[in-house]
Scaffold this motif. Structure first.
Motif, PDB file in Angstrom:
ATOM      1  N   ILE A 122       0.869  -1.178   0.000  1.00 47.45           N
ATOM      2  CA  ILE A 122       0.000   0.000   0.000  1.00 47.45           C
ATOM      3  C   ILE A 122       0.903   1.225   0.000  1.00 47.45           C
ATOM      4  O   ILE A 122       1.658   1.457   0.950  1.00 47.45           O
ATOM      5  N   SER A 123       0.828   2.001  -1.057  1.00 47.61           N
ATOM      6  CA  SER A 123       1.654   3.192  -1.175  1.00 47.61           C
ATOM      7  C   SER A 123       0.950   4.363  -0.504  1.00 47.61           C
ATOM      8  O   SER A 123      -0.118   4.789  -0.939  1.00 47.61           O
ATOM      9  N   THR A 124       1.539   4.866   0.563  1.00 51.01           N
ATOM     10  CA  THR A 124       0.917   5.953   1.320  1.00 51.01           C
ATOM     11  C   THR A 124       1.856   7.150   1.390  1.00 51.01           C
ATOM     12  O   THR A 124       3.070   7.031   1.247  1.00 51.01           O
ATOM     13  N   ILE A 125       1.256   8.290   1.639  1.00 52.54           N
ATOM     14  CA  ILE A 125       2.004   9.495   1.958  1.00 52.54           C
ATOM     15  C   ILE A 125       1.269  10.135   3.121  1.00 52.54           C
ATOM     16  O   ILE A 125       0.035  10.229   3.102  1.00 52.54           O
ATOM     17  N   TYR A 126       2.002  10.500   4.161  1.00 48.14           N
ATOM     18  CA  TYR A 126       1.313  11.006   5.342  1.00 48.14           C
ATOM     19  C   TYR A 126       1.895  12.336   5.776  1.00 48.14           C
ATOM     20  O   TYR A 126       3.059  12.667   5.490  1.00 48.14           O
ATOM     21  N   ALA A 127       1.079  13.111   6.470  1.00 46.63           N
ATOM     22  CA  ALA A 127       1.470  14.452   6.893  1.00 46.63           C
ATOM     23  C   ALA A 127       2.064  14.408   8.284  1.00 46.63           C
ATOM     24  O   ALA A 127       1.476  13.839   9.211  1.00 46.63           O
TER      25      ALA A 127
ATOM     26  N   SER B 215      -3.410  11.773   7.533  1.00 48.40           N
ATOM     27  CA  SER B 215      -3.001  12.977   8.264  1.00 48.40           C
ATOM     28  C   SER B 215      -3.642  12.987   9.643  1.00 48.40           C
ATOM     29  O   SER B 215      -4.848  12.765   9.784  1.00 48.40           O
ATOM     30  N   LEU B 216      -2.817  13.227  10.656  1.00 40.21           N
ATOM     31  CA  LEU B 216      -3.298  13.390  12.033  1.00 40.21           C
ATOM     32  C   LEU B 216      -3.138  14.863  12.398  1.00 40.21           C
ATOM     33  O   LEU B 216      -2.016  15.357  12.529  1.00 40.21           O
ATOM     34  N   VAL B 217      -4.266  15.572  12.523  1.00 43.64           N
ATOM     35  CA  VAL B 217      -4.199  17.008  12.798  1.00 43.64           C
ATOM     36  C   VAL B 217      -4.111  17.233  14.310  1.00 43.64           C
ATOM     37  O   VAL B 217      -4.438  16.359  15.106  1.00 43.64           O
ATOM     38  N   PRO B 218      -3.669  18.426  14.727  1.00 43.23           N
ATOM     39  CA  PRO B 218      -3.625  18.729  16.166  1.00 43.23           C
ATOM     40  C   PRO B 218      -5.016  18.681  16.776  1.00 43.23           C
ATOM     41  O   PRO B 218      -6.026  18.790  16.074  1.00 43.23           O
ATOM     42  N   PRO B 219      -5.103  18.517  18.095  1.00 45.22           N
ATOM     43  CA  PRO B 219      -6.413  18.399  18.763  1.00 45.22           C
ATOM     44  C   PRO B 219      -7.331  19.583  18.477  1.00 45.22           C
ATOM     45  O   PRO B 219      -6.911  20.738  18.485  1.00 45.22           O
ATOM     46  N   GLN B 220      -8.597  19.251  18.215  1.00 46.32           N
ATOM     47  CA  GLN B 220      -9.627  20.257  17.981  1.00 46.32           C
ATOM     48  C   GLN B 220     -10.409  20.423  19.287  1.00 46.32           C
ATOM     49  O   GLN B 220     -11.378  19.713  19.546  1.00 46.32           O
ATOM     50  N   ARG B 221      -9.979  21.361  20.120  1.00 43.50           N
ATOM     51  CA  ARG B 221     -10.585  21.570  21.436  1.00 43.50           C
ATOM     52  C   ARG B 221     -11.512  22.782  21.380  1.00 43.50           C
ATOM     53  O   ARG B 221     -11.049  23.915  21.282  1.00 43.50           O
ATOM     54  N   LEU B 222     -12.789  22.551  21.436  1.00 42.22           N
ATOM     55  CA  LEU B 222     -13.766  23.624  21.291  1.00 42.22           C
ATOM     56  C   LEU B 222     -13.738  24.554  22.494  1.00 42.22           C
ATOM     57  O   LEU B 222     -13.744  24.117  23.643  1.00 42.22           O
ATOM     58  N   GLY B 223     -13.714  25.851  22.232  1.00 44.09           N
ATOM     59  CA  GLY B 223     -13.717  26.819  23.319  1.00 44.09           C
ATOM     60  C   GLY B 223     -13.605  28.237  22.792  1.00 44.09           C
ATOM     61  O   GLY B 223     -13.208  28.469  21.647  1.00 44.09           O
ATOM     62  N   GLY B 224     -13.992  29.199  23.595  1.00 48.78           N
ATOM     63  CA  GLY B 224     -13.968  30.584  23.161  1.00 48.78           C
ATOM     64  C   GLY B 224     -15.255  30.965  22.454  1.00 48.78           C
ATOM     65  O   GLY B 224     -16.127  30.117  22.196  1.00 48.78           O
ATOM     66  N   GLU B 225     -15.378  32.228  22.113  1.00 47.62           N
ATOM     67  CA  GLU B 225     -16.639  32.734  21.590  1.00 47.62           C
ATOM     68  C   GLU B 225     -17.023  32.135  20.243  1.00 47.62           C
ATOM     69  O   GLU B 225     -18.203  32.037  19.922  1.00 47.62           O
ATOM     70  N   LEU B 226     -16.029  31.731  19.440  1.00 47.78           N
ATOM     71  CA  LEU B 226     -16.344  31.221  18.112  1.00 47.78           C
ATOM     72  C   LEU B 226     -16.969  29.833  18.141  1.00 47.78           C
ATOM     73  O   LEU B 226     -17.882  29.545  17.366  1.00 47.78           O
ATOM     74  N   THR B 227     -16.526  28.957  19.037  1.00 47.65           N
ATOM     75  CA  THR B 227     -16.916  27.546  18.959  1.00 47.65           C
ATOM     76  C   THR B 227     -17.478  26.962  20.251  1.00 47.65           C
ATOM     77  O   THR B 227     -17.764  25.765  20.305  1.00 47.65           O
ATOM     78  N   LYS B 228     -17.647  27.765  21.295  1.00 46.08           N
ATOM     79  CA  LYS B 228     -17.998  27.185  22.591  1.00 46.08           C
ATOM     80  C   LYS B 228     -19.379  26.522  22.607  1.00 46.08           C
ATOM     81  O   LYS B 228     -19.655  25.702  23.472  1.00 46.08           O
ATOM     82  N   ASP B 229     -20.234  26.847  21.640  1.00 50.70           N
ATOM     83  CA  ASP B 229     -21.562  26.238  21.610  1.00 50.70           C
ATOM     84  C   ASP B 229     -21.656  25.068  20.639  1.00 50.70           C
ATOM     85  O   ASP B 229     -22.734  24.503  20.456  1.00 50.70           O
ATOM     86  N   LEU B 230     -20.538  24.704  20.021  1.00 51.59           N
ATOM     87  CA  LEU B 230     -20.522  23.517  19.176  1.00 51.59           C
ATOM     88  C   LEU B 230     -20.461  22.263  20.051  1.00 51.59           C
ATOM     89  O   LEU B 230     -20.030  22.311  21.198  1.00 51.59           O
TER      90      LEU B 230
END
Length: 432
Positions: free
Chosen positions: A262-267, A357-372
């Motif tokens: 399996i030919s892969t390329i990862y971030a 690809s493994l992205v950094p943690p998506q931790r909801l908080g602050g005015e933009l995302t706190k209600d998600l």
């Protein structure tokens, strides 16, 4: 979304950087070669989650306005752009869309992630904010709506999404300060190799690139604790386990990709590295890894673990440096011979079966995302390449698949495989 951030204050506007000069005929002249490729390939990034707050167009416009402040690169790259200035109301109205649906069970997988209008509407910003609202109010899980932020990958990456999920600004100056340790001789070697590979790639693309876009979206939300337990049982890292689960499950005993390799390329997104890993915009670097197929899953996990270790014990910049040289050459050639660079050309996968690809943690908080609500689904869509992005949250890790449609049923095999390793029941979750 909370209404606490709905207006862009005059104080905030006063602290923004001054507007840049008017855009030239080439709207993307300032793009790095990697940004240029991502945009030409019509590669998008997406962030989606459920909420009990978003319910009308004004909510979406407020979110889009805030995104333009936190990630000011989103205010560039289109006709009439006033770079780093707040987006006008008439612009916000055109990049936001909301509709009512009977239920939310089809989401997030029902989103259209190709974002064609992002790449064709030259007079609009290169991102969109969309929502679907459930008719009759919240459902039994407290979900009233689902929201999607979709942008060209040329302007956003996983590290940016991690900051925005915390309602933090995206500091674009940090990447340029990281030194490039690639010597001149090495760069010349990569350039010479690219000069050989570019015409071969163009020839191969004319025969092998898909004639039509055939990519669909699937998503899994898995408890982090399950991944931890399963990785511990196999004595590997969580990243190794997740890569192995996806590659093994999608390959479906050789029917999916290959019966041999399996030919892969990862971030790789090591933000602590002292070496500049990509270019002056992106933080990630791509690393090549070929995984030998094994019938036994435990043996395949060990193979993945050893392959990643070998890849990262060598020059971790090699793959990305070669890609950068090829992007440079393609960009110059496209300027001279644009008719060679069709949409079909950019669908060519260059022989890779799968991108991970493994992205950094998506931790909801602050005015933009706190209600998600968790889980958070975050990933990238390329019109010709199989991709899986892993997005960790506080409770869940989401597996976000953009795959050729023939492979989509194999996603179920990943869930079944994890059930064999860790049969403990799953906890309740919000989302698809």
């Amino acid at each position: 979304m909370s209404k606490a951030f709905v207006k862009v204050s005059s104080k905030e506007a006063e602290t923004l950087p001054p507007a840049l000069e008017a855009v030239s005929a080439d709207l993307h002249a300032d793009f790095t070669n990697n940004q240029w490729y991502c945009h030409q390939a019509r590669q998008t990034v997406f962030f989606t989650a459920f909420t009990n707050e978003v319910h009308d167009l004004d909510n979406l416009k407020q979110i889009a306005a805030r995104l333009g402040l936190l990630a000011p690169q989103l205010t560039t790259g289109y006709l009439g752009a006033r770079a780093h200035e707040p987006l006008a109301d008439n612009i916000l109205s055109r990049i936001c869309h909301i509709e009512t649906v009977d239920d939310l069970d089809a989401y997030p997988e029902n989103w259209e992630l190709g974002g064609r209008d992002i790449f064709t509407d030259r007079d609009l910003p290169l991102f969109r904010v969309r929502a679907v609202v459930r008719r009759g109010g919240p459902d039994g899980e407290g979900r009233r709506s689902a929201i999607l932020v979709l942008a060209t990958h040329a302007l956003l990456e996983g590290a940016d999404a991690a900051l925005l999920s915390r309602s933090r600004s995206v500091p674009r100056g940090a990447v340029t300060a990281r030194p490039d340790k690639t010597s001149l001789l090495q760069r010349l070697r990569y350039g010479a190799t690219a000069a050989v590979l570019v015409p071969l790639q163009m020839l191969a693309a004319s025969f092998l690139a898909p004639r039509k876009v055939d990519i669909g979206f699937r998503a899994l939300a898995i408890e982090k604790e399950r991944i931890r337990r399963a990785a511990a049982a196999l004595n590997v890292s969580r990243r190794t386990l997740m890569f192995a689960l996806v590659a093994y499950g999608l390959n479906n005993k050789g029917a999916g990709f290959s019966s041999r390799t399996i030919s892969t390329i990862y971030a790789d997104m090591d933000a602590t590295s002292e070496t500049q890993t990509n270019d002056t915009f992106f933080q990630f670097r791509m690393i090549d890894a070929k995984l030998k197929v094994c019938d036994d899953f435990a043996a395949f996990v060990r193979e993945v673990d050893e392959t990643l270790a070998r890849a990262e014990s060598r020059n971790m910049n090699a793959t990305q440096s070669l890609l950068n040289a090829m992007f440079f050459m393609h960009r110059r050639l496209q300027a001279m011979l644009p008719f060679l660079y069709t949409e079909r050309f950019f669908r060519f996968s260059a022989g890779y079966h799968l991108t991970l690809s493994l992205v950094p943690p998506q931790r909801l908080g602050g005015e933009l995302t706190k209600d998600l609500l968790e889980p958070v689904y975050c990933g990238t869509h390329h019109p010709g390449i199989n991709m899986c992005v892993f997005a960790p949250g506080r409770i869940f890790i989401t597996f976000n698949f953009c795959l050729h449609k023939a492979l989509l049923p194999n996603v179920d095999k990943i869930s079944a495989l994890l059930d064999e390793i860790d049969p403990q029941p799953a906890v309740e979750r919000n989302g698809g």
